[in-house]
Design an enzyme around this catalytic site. Structure first.
Site, PDB file in Angstrom:
ATOM      1  N   SER A  51      61.357 -59.499 -26.357  1.00  0.00           N
ATOM      2  CA  SER A  51      60.813 -60.667 -26.444  1.00  0.00           C
ATOM      3  C   SER A  51      59.314 -60.290 -26.823  1.00  0.00           C
ATOM      4  CB  SER A  51      60.854 -61.555 -25.264  1.00  0.00           C
ATOM      5  OG  SER A  51      60.651 -62.999 -25.759  1.00  0.00           O
TER       6      SER A  51
ATOM      7  N   LYS B 231      57.951 -57.330 -29.926  1.00  0.00           N
ATOM      8  CA  LYS B 231      56.988 -57.762 -30.784  1.00  0.00           C
ATOM      9  C   LYS B 231      55.980 -56.338 -30.742  1.00  0.00           C
ATOM     10  CE  LYS B 231      56.843 -62.545 -29.465  1.00  0.00           C
ATOM     11  NZ  LYS B 231      58.005 -63.369 -30.119  1.00  0.00           N
TER      12      LYS B 231
ATOM     13  N   TRP C 209      65.189 -69.896 -30.472  1.00  0.00           N
ATOM     14  CA  TRP C 209      63.948 -69.958 -30.506  1.00  0.00           C
ATOM     15  C   TRP C 209      63.394 -68.782 -31.120  1.00  0.00           C
ATOM     16  CZ3 TRP C 209      59.941 -73.188 -30.361  1.00  0.00           C
ATOM     17  CH2 TRP C 209      58.532 -72.692 -29.844  1.00  0.00           C
TER      18      TRP C 209
ATOM     19  N   HIS D  36      68.524 -65.382 -24.313  1.00  0.00           N
ATOM     20  CA  HIS D  36      67.134 -64.675 -24.330  1.00  0.00           C
ATOM     21  C   HIS D  36      67.110 -63.650 -23.138  1.00  0.00           C
ATOM     22  CE1 HIS D  36      63.485 -64.102 -25.920  1.00  0.00           C
ATOM     23  NE2 HIS D  36      62.708 -64.268 -24.984  1.00  0.00           N
TER      24      HIS D  36
HETATM   25  C1  GCU Z   1      57.799 -67.642 -25.476  1.00  0.00           C
HETATM   26  C2  GCU Z   1      57.196 -67.072 -26.716  1.00  0.00           C
HETATM   27  C3  GCU Z   1      57.887 -66.133 -27.437  1.00  0.00           C
HETATM   28  C4  GCU Z   1      58.299 -64.802 -26.524  1.00  0.00           C
HETATM   29  C5  GCU Z   1      58.914 -65.255 -25.287  1.00  0.00           C
HETATM   30  C6  GCU Z   1      58.857 -64.109 -24.433  1.00  0.00           C
HETATM   31  O1  GCU Z   1      58.813 -68.246 -25.397  1.00  0.00           O
HETATM   32  O2  GCU Z   1      57.080 -68.161 -27.462  1.00  0.00           O
HETATM   33  O3  GCU Z   1      57.311 -65.613 -28.674  1.00  0.00           O
HETATM   34  O4  GCU Z   1      58.934 -64.019 -27.247  1.00  0.00           O
HETATM   35  O5  GCU Z   1      57.999 -66.394 -24.611  1.00  0.00           O
HETATM   36  O6  GCU Z   1      58.196 -63.315 -24.218  1.00  0.00           O
HETATM   37  O7  GCU Z   1      60.011 -64.252 -23.510  1.00  0.00           O
END
Ligand code: GCU
Length: 410
Positions: free
Chosen positions: A249, A253, A340, A391
Site C-alpha cells: 500500500s 509506493k 481503491w 487490501h
Molecule cells: C489509504 C490511502 C492509500 C494507501 C492506503 C494504505 O487508503 O488512500 O493510498 O495506499 O491508505 O497505505 O493502506
C-alpha cells in the site's frame, strides 16, 4: 458502568460520523470501468525532444534520466543535498543467535542520522538464517509495524510467524534474511509540518519547509530503506546485491520510488500499492490524486498537487515508474476487491512498462487483457498476480514473492 456505556456510545457515534464523512468525501469515486476516460499515456520510448529510443544505451543515457527527473521534481520530490552532510552511525543493539530455536539470528539495528541541524534514529529489525553457505539474499520491507512492538513478536500459536502475519520461519527456511524498516522512524505517517523528522536535516539556512520540488513523506520512507541498504553493504550475513525491496500500500509506493532511484535494490515488490504506486493516474479509477492529496497532502511533493483533477497533464504516468526499475525484476501484486487501489490500472501499468523491459532484453507481460485471477506470472522480469480478496498481504502473496525471488536470485 454508565461511564463505560457513555464512552462506548461516544466511540461508536464518532466512528459513524467518520465513515459518514468519508462517504461524503468519496461520493464521486469512480469504480465503473465503463467510466474510465479515454487517455493517452506519455510515450516511454520517445525523448522529450521527440527522438525515438531504440537502444538500451539511449534508454539508459537519455530517456531514463529524463523520466527520473520528472518523477523527482513533479511527483515524489527530490532529496536535496544538505549544506551539512549527513553522518550515519550503525549499531547492533542486540544479537540473538537462538532466534526461532536457532534457525536464525535476530539483530536489532539502530541507525543514527545526524548533522548540525539535528538527529533522527531508525530501529531496524533483521533476521538472518543461521544455516547458510553464502551470505543470504534478503527481503527488505518498509513496514507499518515498529520493531519491538507486540505485532513484531513471534506468534505463540504459529511457530515461525510474527503476530502480524510475516512468515519469518518460512523465509529463513527458504534461505532469506528479512529486514524491516519502520515507516515512521524518519517522518510521521501524515506529516504536513516536517519540523521534527529527517527533512529538517536537509534544510538550507533559511528554510523551514520542503520546497515545491522537494521530497514528501513517501520519498522519506524510501530514504530510510536506502540508509538501511548502506548498512547491509557492511554486514557479511546478507548478500547486499540480492535485496528485494517491498512494501504494501503506502509503503509499496515508497518502495517503488526508492528502488527507481537507487539501483542497488536488485528487485522490487509492490503489494497493492495503488494510487502513486503501480496504478495508472490517467484511469482515475478508485483513489485519484485529489483523493490522495485531500487526505495526505504531502505524501508527494507540493508540485504534484498542481495536477489535481488534471492528471492527463502530468508529464509521466506510473508505467514509467515501473520502467525505471528495468532491467531489474519487479513484481506487482494486486487483489480483486482492492478497488481503491485500481487493480486493473496496476496491471496495465506493469503491462506498458514491459515495453522497456523488452527493449533491454528482458521478459515482461505481453497481453493487455486482464489476467486470470490467482494465476501468478513468476518466470519473467515483470511479475504479476491478481488474487482473490482485498487490501492486505495474504499468504498467497508471500508464497509468490518467495517464488519470484527464488526464480531470480537462486
Ligand atoms: C489509504 C490511502 C492509500 C494507501 C492506503 C494504505 O487508503 O488512500 O493510498 O495506499 O491508505 O497505505 O493502506
Amino acid at each position: 458502568m454508565r461511564r463505560f456505556y457513555l464512552l462506548h456510545f461516544l466511540i461508536l457515534s464518532s466512528n459513524l460520523l467518520l465513515s459518514q464523512q468519508k462517504k461524503e468525501l468519496d461520493y464521486d469515486v469512480n469504480y465503473d470501468e465503463s467510466k474510465v476516460p479515454n487517455y493517452q499515456l506519455p510515450a516511454l520510448l520517445e525523448s522529450s525532444t521527440g527522438q525515438q529510443i531504440n537502444t538500451s544505451e539511449d534508454w539508459r543515457n537519455l530517456r531514463r534520466p529524463e523520466i527520473l527527473s520528472l518523477f523527482s521534481n513533479m511527483v515524489y520530490g527530490i532529496i536535496p543535498v544538505p549544506d551539512d552532510p549527513i553522518n550515519a552511525d550503525y549499531k547492533i543493539l542486540k544479537e540473538d543467535p537462538t532466534f526461532l530455536k536457532g534457525k536464525g539470528t535476530r539483530k536489532d539495528l539502530l541507525i543514527t542520522l545526524k548533522n548540525s541541524k539535528g538527529e533522527v534514529q531508525m530501529n531496524v529489525l533483521m533476521v538472518v538464517p543461521n544455516e547458510k553457505v553464502n551470505p543470504a539474499p534478503a527481503f527488505m520491507m518498509i513496514s507499518f509495524d515498529a520493531s519491538g512492538t507486540s505485532r513484531l513478536q513471534l506468534s505463540k500459536k504459529n511457530n515461525g510467524r510474527f503476530n502480524n502475519g510475516w512468515p519469518i520461519g518460512q523465509l529463513l527456511d527458504s534461505g532469506y534474511a528479512f529486514v524491516s524498516v519502520y515507516h515512521q522512524d524518519l517522518v510521521k505517517h501524515n506529516d504536513v509540518e516536517f519540523e521534527n523528522g529527517i527533512h529538517r536535516l536537509f534544510y538550507n539556512e533559511s528554510q523551514s519547509f520542503p520546497k515545491a520540488n522537494e521530497w514528501g513523506v513517501l520519498a522519506a520512507c524510501g530514504y530510510g530503506a536506502m540508509k538501511t541498504l548502506d548498512y547491509l553493504e557492511t554486514d557479511d550475513d546478507v548478500d547486499h546485491l540480492k535485496v528485494a525491496l517491498m512494501g504494501h500500500s503506502k509503503l509499496g509506493k515508497a518502495a517503488l520510488w526508492a528502488a527507481a532511484q537507487d539501483e542497488r535494490f536488485a528487485m522490487v515488490i509492490s503489494a497493492n500499492s495503488g494510487c502513486a504506486g503501480a496504478a495508472l493516474w490517467r484511469r482515475k479509477y478508485g483513489e485519484t490524486l485529489q483523493k490522495m492529496c485531500s487526505r495526505f497532502p504531502y505524501w508527494l511533493c507540493y508540485n504534484a498537487q498542481k495536477f489535481i483533477d488534471r492528471e492527463e497533464d502530468l508529464p509521466v504516468d506510473q508505467h514509467m515508474l515501473l520502467a525505471l526499475i528495468a532491467p531489474r525484476p519487479v513484481y506487482v501484486a494486486s487483489a480483486v476487491n482492492d478497488n481503491w487501489a485500481d487493480p486493473r490500472g496496476e496491471y496495465l501499468s506493469a503491462y506498458h512498462a514491459s515495453e522497456v523491459y523488452q527493449l533491454l532484453g528482458k521478459k515482461g507481460l505481453n497481453s493487455m487483457e486482464n489476467p486470470p485471477k490467482n494465476k501468478a506470472f513468476i518466470h519473467q522480469d515483470v511479475g504479476f498476480h491478481l488474487r482473490d480478496g482485498g487490501h492486505y498481504i495474504a499468504d498467497y502473496d508471500w508464497h509468490r514473492f518467495i517464488d519470484f525471488a527464488n526464480y531470480h536470485f537462486k
